[in-house]
Design a protein around this motif. Structure first.
Motif, PDB file in Angstrom:
ATOM      1  N   ASN A 228     -33.523   6.924  15.323  1.00 20.82           N
ATOM      2  CA  ASN A 228     -34.009   7.426  14.031  1.00 20.82           C
ATOM      3  C   ASN A 228     -33.143   7.016  12.847  1.00 20.82           C
ATOM      4  OD1 ASN A 228     -36.241   8.713  15.149  1.00 20.82           O
ATOM      5  ND2 ASN A 228     -34.992  10.506  15.676  1.00 20.82           N
ATOM      6  N   ALA A 229     -32.714   5.772  12.852  1.00 24.33           N
ATOM      7  CA  ALA A 229     -31.848   5.325  11.759  1.00 24.33           C
ATOM      8  C   ALA A 229     -32.435   4.091  11.089  1.00 24.33           C
ATOM      9  CB  ALA A 229     -30.443   5.046  12.290  1.00 24.33           C
ATOM     10  N   GLU A 230     -33.768   4.074  10.922  1.00 23.44           N
ATOM     11  CA  GLU A 230     -34.426   2.927  10.304  1.00 23.44           C
ATOM     12  C   GLU A 230     -33.876   2.648   8.905  1.00 23.44           C
ATOM     13  OE1 GLU A 230     -35.961   5.481  11.614  1.00 23.44           O
ATOM     14  OE2 GLU A 230     -37.615   4.865  12.907  1.00 23.44           O
ATOM     15  N   SER A 231     -33.403   3.677   8.243  1.00 17.76           N
ATOM     16  CA  SER A 231     -32.971   3.508   6.860  1.00 17.76           C
ATOM     17  C   SER A 231     -31.712   2.648   6.744  1.00 17.76           C
ATOM     18  CB  SER A 231     -32.692   4.873   6.237  1.00 17.76           C
ATOM     19  OG  SER A 231     -31.664   5.507   6.965  1.00 17.76           O
ATOM     20  N   ILE A 232     -31.121   2.295   7.891  1.00 17.65           N
ATOM     21  CA  ILE A 232     -29.896   1.485   7.840  1.00 17.65           C
ATOM     22  C   ILE A 232     -30.220  -0.001   7.590  1.00 17.65           C
ATOM     23  CG2 ILE A 232     -29.643   0.779  10.263  1.00 17.65           C
ATOM     24  CD1 ILE A 232     -26.743   1.808  10.036  1.00 17.65           C
ATOM     25  N   VAL A 233     -31.493  -0.374   7.705  1.00 16.26           N
ATOM     26  CA  VAL A 233     -31.886  -1.790   7.608  1.00 16.26           C
ATOM     27  C   VAL A 233     -31.306  -2.497   6.377  1.00 16.26           C
ATOM     28  CG1 VAL A 233     -33.857  -3.350   7.278  1.00 16.26           C
ATOM     29  CG2 VAL A 233     -33.920  -1.612   9.070  1.00 16.26           C
ATOM     30  N   PRO A 234     -31.518  -2.000   5.147  1.00 16.17           N
ATOM     31  CA  PRO A 234     -31.014  -2.743   3.985  1.00 16.17           C
ATOM     32  C   PRO A 234     -29.503  -2.975   4.022  1.00 16.17           C
ATOM     33  CG  PRO A 234     -32.076  -0.682   3.311  1.00 16.17           C
ATOM     34  CD  PRO A 234     -32.270  -0.794   4.767  1.00 16.17           C
ATOM     35  N   THR A 235     -28.760  -1.986   4.443  1.00 13.36           N
ATOM     36  CA  THR A 235     -27.296  -2.104   4.477  1.00 13.36           C
ATOM     37  C   THR A 235     -26.835  -3.167   5.466  1.00 13.36           C
ATOM     38  OG1 THR A 235     -27.326   0.266   4.134  1.00 13.36           O
ATOM     39  CG2 THR A 235     -25.200  -0.757   4.587  1.00 13.36           C
ATOM     40  N   ILE A 236     -27.426  -3.102   6.686  1.00 16.23           N
ATOM     41  CA  ILE A 236     -26.985  -4.069   7.699  1.00 16.23           C
ATOM     42  C   ILE A 236     -27.427  -5.482   7.314  1.00 16.23           C
ATOM     43  CG2 ILE A 236     -27.066  -4.693  10.141  1.00 16.23           C
ATOM     44  CD1 ILE A 236     -25.699  -2.148   9.879  1.00 16.23           C
ATOM     45  N   VAL A 237     -28.622  -5.595   6.737  1.00 17.12           N
ATOM     46  CA  VAL A 237     -29.086  -6.928   6.341  1.00 17.12           C
ATOM     47  C   VAL A 237     -28.108  -7.537   5.340  1.00 17.12           C
ATOM     48  CG1 VAL A 237     -30.841  -8.197   5.033  1.00 17.12           C
ATOM     49  CG2 VAL A 237     -31.533  -6.627   6.822  1.00 17.12           C
ATOM     50  N   VAL A 238     -27.727  -6.778   4.328  1.00 20.90           N
ATOM     51  CA  VAL A 238     -26.878  -7.380   3.296  1.00 20.90           C
ATOM     52  C   VAL A 238     -25.475  -7.671   3.841  1.00 20.90           C
ATOM     53  CG1 VAL A 238     -26.018  -5.253   2.195  1.00 20.90           C
ATOM     54  CG2 VAL A 238     -26.283  -7.337   0.848  1.00 20.90           C
ATOM     55  N   LEU A 239     -24.962  -6.764   4.707  1.00 21.44           N
ATOM     56  CA  LEU A 239     -23.646  -7.033   5.301  1.00 21.44           C
ATOM     57  C   LEU A 239     -23.690  -8.261   6.206  1.00 21.44           C
ATOM     58  CD1 LEU A 239     -21.925  -3.677   6.317  1.00 21.44           C
ATOM     59  CD2 LEU A 239     -21.587  -5.109   4.322  1.00 21.44           C
ATOM     60  N   GLY A 240     -24.728  -8.299   7.049  1.00 22.45           N
ATOM     61  CA  GLY A 240     -24.849  -9.410   7.993  1.00 22.45           C
ATOM     62  C   GLY A 240     -24.970 -10.743   7.280  1.00 22.45           C
ATOM     63  N   ILE A 241     -25.776 -10.755   6.218  1.00 26.46           N
ATOM     64  CA  ILE A 241     -25.978 -12.012   5.497  1.00 26.46           C
ATOM     65  C   ILE A 241     -24.710 -12.429   4.751  1.00 26.46           C
ATOM     66  CG2 ILE A 241     -27.187 -13.069   3.548  1.00 26.46           C
ATOM     67  CD1 ILE A 241     -29.021 -13.031   5.799  1.00 26.46           C
ATOM     68  N   THR A 242     -24.145 -11.534   3.965  1.00 25.54           N
ATOM     69  CA  THR A 242     -23.033 -11.959   3.107  1.00 25.54           C
ATOM     70  C   THR A 242     -21.767 -12.230   3.904  1.00 25.54           C
ATOM     71  OG1 THR A 242     -22.470  -9.658   2.678  1.00 25.54           O
ATOM     72  CG2 THR A 242     -23.853 -10.773   1.047  1.00 25.54           C
ATOM     73  N   ARG A 243     -21.474 -11.382   4.892  1.00 22.41           N
ATOM     74  CA  ARG A 243     -20.209 -11.539   5.602  1.00 22.41           C
ATOM     75  C   ARG A 243     -20.267 -12.640   6.639  1.00 22.41           C
ATOM     76  NH1 ARG A 243     -16.455  -7.282   4.774  1.00 22.41           N
ATOM     77  NH2 ARG A 243     -15.212  -8.257   6.391  1.00 22.41           N
ATOM     78  N   GLU A 244     -21.424 -12.842   7.259  1.00 19.01           N
ATOM     79  CA  GLU A 244     -21.436 -13.645   8.474  1.00 19.01           C
ATOM     80  C   GLU A 244     -22.485 -14.743   8.482  1.00 19.01           C
ATOM     81  OE1 GLU A 244     -18.944 -12.890  10.594  1.00 19.01           O
ATOM     82  OE2 GLU A 244     -19.572 -14.812  11.392  1.00 19.01           O
ATOM     83  N   LEU A 245     -23.764 -14.327   8.431  1.00 18.91           N
ATOM     84  CA  LEU A 245     -24.813 -15.307   8.708  1.00 18.91           C
ATOM     85  C   LEU A 245     -25.014 -16.267   7.547  1.00 18.91           C
ATOM     86  CD1 LEU A 245     -27.271 -12.946  10.556  1.00 18.91           C
ATOM     87  CD2 LEU A 245     -25.899 -14.784  11.521  1.00 18.91           C
TER      88      LEU A 245
END
Lengths: 264, 265
Positions: free
Chosen positions: B89-106
């Protein structure tokens, strides 16, 4: 070699005991050679005898393992960096495959040494390039083309124009007629003789084309197995009394020079 | 019998020895090459015309490739994180993880790998062809240092352009995630953007940009190195191109781990 003597006056280029090996293959094996100011030396010899390597050692593209090279009496064997760039201003070279920069139009190829090497303004260098192209019989239309659009003979002439554009004191010709038809080869030979005479340059040419050698040489030297085995004025080449030279200039398979070819 | 076995042992030793010597020689050659290349970047003369041209080739022309990579990566990231997040039940985490994943790594890694494939190979092929057709020797005879004329502009252009490309990739990647989330996953546009920005720190972006600069250096260096030393005609140029891409891709992944674990963790 305990002491270094000063080279004799009137010598533009002098090589003393220059040797170079690649791995276990000894390509140059103690080359001694002198070229007086304003003379044209032609070095003849078969493929793989070290002719190109010798030129590259003088230019500093390769560093000899031992021996010394003098230009205008100044030792240049291991010159590098700025010193080498300054030294290169005395040189022009026509490469075997012309080695034109395919990313640049013809005129910029010819003007390259003036613009990049000497910091001349592009417009000024362009005028000189067009003049030089005219001297080798190429029109201003050709100047705008890229090297890939030219025939082999035209590329050679552009290469010649690039080599002489900055009025060098020393010019090297690496197989200037290889790959050309006999008529175009003679056109190139004539251009070389005329332009070099006009500039008063000292030249070394390497070739295995005897017609070309007879036309452009004052002095001929023959290289075999990394050594100069005969040297003399071009007028004496037919009575050298040297079995190797005779075999080479007459193009005979039989003689003291044995090719590494397995007999069937 | 013992003689034969001894012979085989010696053979094995010879192979190991040859391999070790070859590795050391290659490392030494690369180190010297790198030193000369970096020196050429800081010593005049500078060839600004070449630098601009390389900036166009390396930076501007890589935009489509990097942009497409980023948009699909951001999109797929949103889908996967949504699946994972919905399990607790943590769907709301999507925007945060997307931006972290993109900027820091991918962003930096995928842009680096795509540009490695596009640019490193092109540099190796161009310099390799110039080597085997004696154009590099011709530069020397025209009083022009090939390191300053050919290599320095490519190195500088890649080091400057890669961070800019990654910045673009960051924006487009987040946009990819945003589109998927708002169109198919039922996120509201406003809340998605607020969530993206609220938990993002400046460090996330800058660390990715520093990585990108290092990757740019690796890409240009490998292309130049393999091209400069290529020999043996068409086949030699072909293998130089392959080596340039493979070695820059592997070095990018290794450098990415090292940088992350040592500096940006």
């Amino acid at each position: 070699m305990a002491r270094t003597q000063k080279p004799k006056d009137g010598l533009k280029i002098e090589l003393r005991g220059v040797s170079k090996a690649f791995g276990s293959k000894q390509v140059l094996n103690g080359v001694d050679l002198t070229v007086p100011v304003g003379k044209s030396l032609v070095v003849i010899g078969g493929s793989g005898t070290g002719k190109s390597v010798m030129l590259k050692c003088i230019l500093g593209i390769l560093t000899p393992d031992s021996g010394q090279i003098f230009i205008d009496g100044e030792e240049t064997t291991r010159a590098s960096g700025r010193e080498r760039e300054r030294l290169m201003q005395k040189f022009g070279m026509l490469f075997q495959g012309s080695a034109l920069f395919d990313s640049l139009p013809v005129w910029e190829n010819v003007a390259f040494g003036l613009i990049q090497g000497r910091g001349m303004k592009r417009s000024e260098a362009r005028d000189i390039a067009l003049d030089t192209l005219a001297q080798v019989g190429l029109s201003a239309d050709v100047a705008r083309l890229t090297p890939a659009e030219l025939s082999g003979g035209m590329q050679k002439r552009v290469g010649l124009a690039r080599a002489i554009a900055s009025h060098p004191e020393i010019i090297f010709f690496d197989e200037p007629t290889t790959g050309l038809d006999p008529i175009m080869a003679d056109v190139i030979n004539e251009l070389i003789v005329e332009r070099v005479r006009e500039l008063g340059a000292t030249t070394i040419s390497i070739t295995h084309d005897m017609a070309s050698a007879r036309k452009i040489a004052d002095v001929v030297a023959m290289i075999y197995k990394g050594k100069i085995i005969w040297e003399g004025p071009v007028s004496e080449i037919d009575r050298s009394g040297n079995a190797y030279v005779e075999q080479f200039i007459n193009g005979r398979a039989e003689g003291p020079i044995q090719m590494d070819v397995l007999k069937p | 019998m013992t003689g034969a076995a001894g012979g085989m042992q010696l053979n094995l030793l010879a192979v190991i020895g040859r391999f070790a010597l070859g590795f050391l020689a290659e490392t030494g050659r690369l180190t010297r090459f790198t030193a000369r290349a970096v020196l050429a970047c800081v010593q005049p003369p500078f060839f600004f015309r070449n630098l601009l041209q390389q900036a166009m080739v390396i930076g501007y022309y890589s935009l489509p490739v990097v942009g497409l990579t980023a948009v699909f990566t951001g999109a797929v990231l949103a889908l996967q994180i949504y699946i994972g997040g919905s399990r607790f039940n943590a769907e709301s985490i999507v925007p945060t993880i997307v931006v972290l994943g993109i900027t820091r790594e991918l962003g930096p890694v995928l842009a680096g790998l795509m540009v490695a494939g596009r640019v490193s190979s092109a540099i190796a092929a161009e310099l390799g062809t110039m080597r085997v057709t004696e154009q590099i020797d011709a530069l020397t005879t025209l009083s022009t240092n090939p390191f300053k004329y050919l290599i320095a502009p490519r190195l500088i252009a890649a080091v400057v352009m890669l961070p800019l490309l990654v910045l673009v990739a960051d924006v487009i990647g987040v946009m990819g995630g945003f589109l998927v989330s708002t169109e198919t996953l039922g996120f509201g546009a406003g809340s998605y953007l607020t969530n993206t920005l609220d938990f993002m720190e400046a460090d996330d972006v800058t660390s990715g940009l520093w990585k990108a600069a290092v990757f740019g250096f690796i890409i240009a260096l490998m292309g130049c190195y393999h091209g400069y030393f290529s020999k043996g005609g068409a086949q030699g140029v072909g293998s130089a191109t392959t080596h340039a891409v493979v070695s820059s891709a592997i070095l990018i992944l290794a450098a990415n781990y090292l940088l992350t674990s040592l500096i940006f963790s």
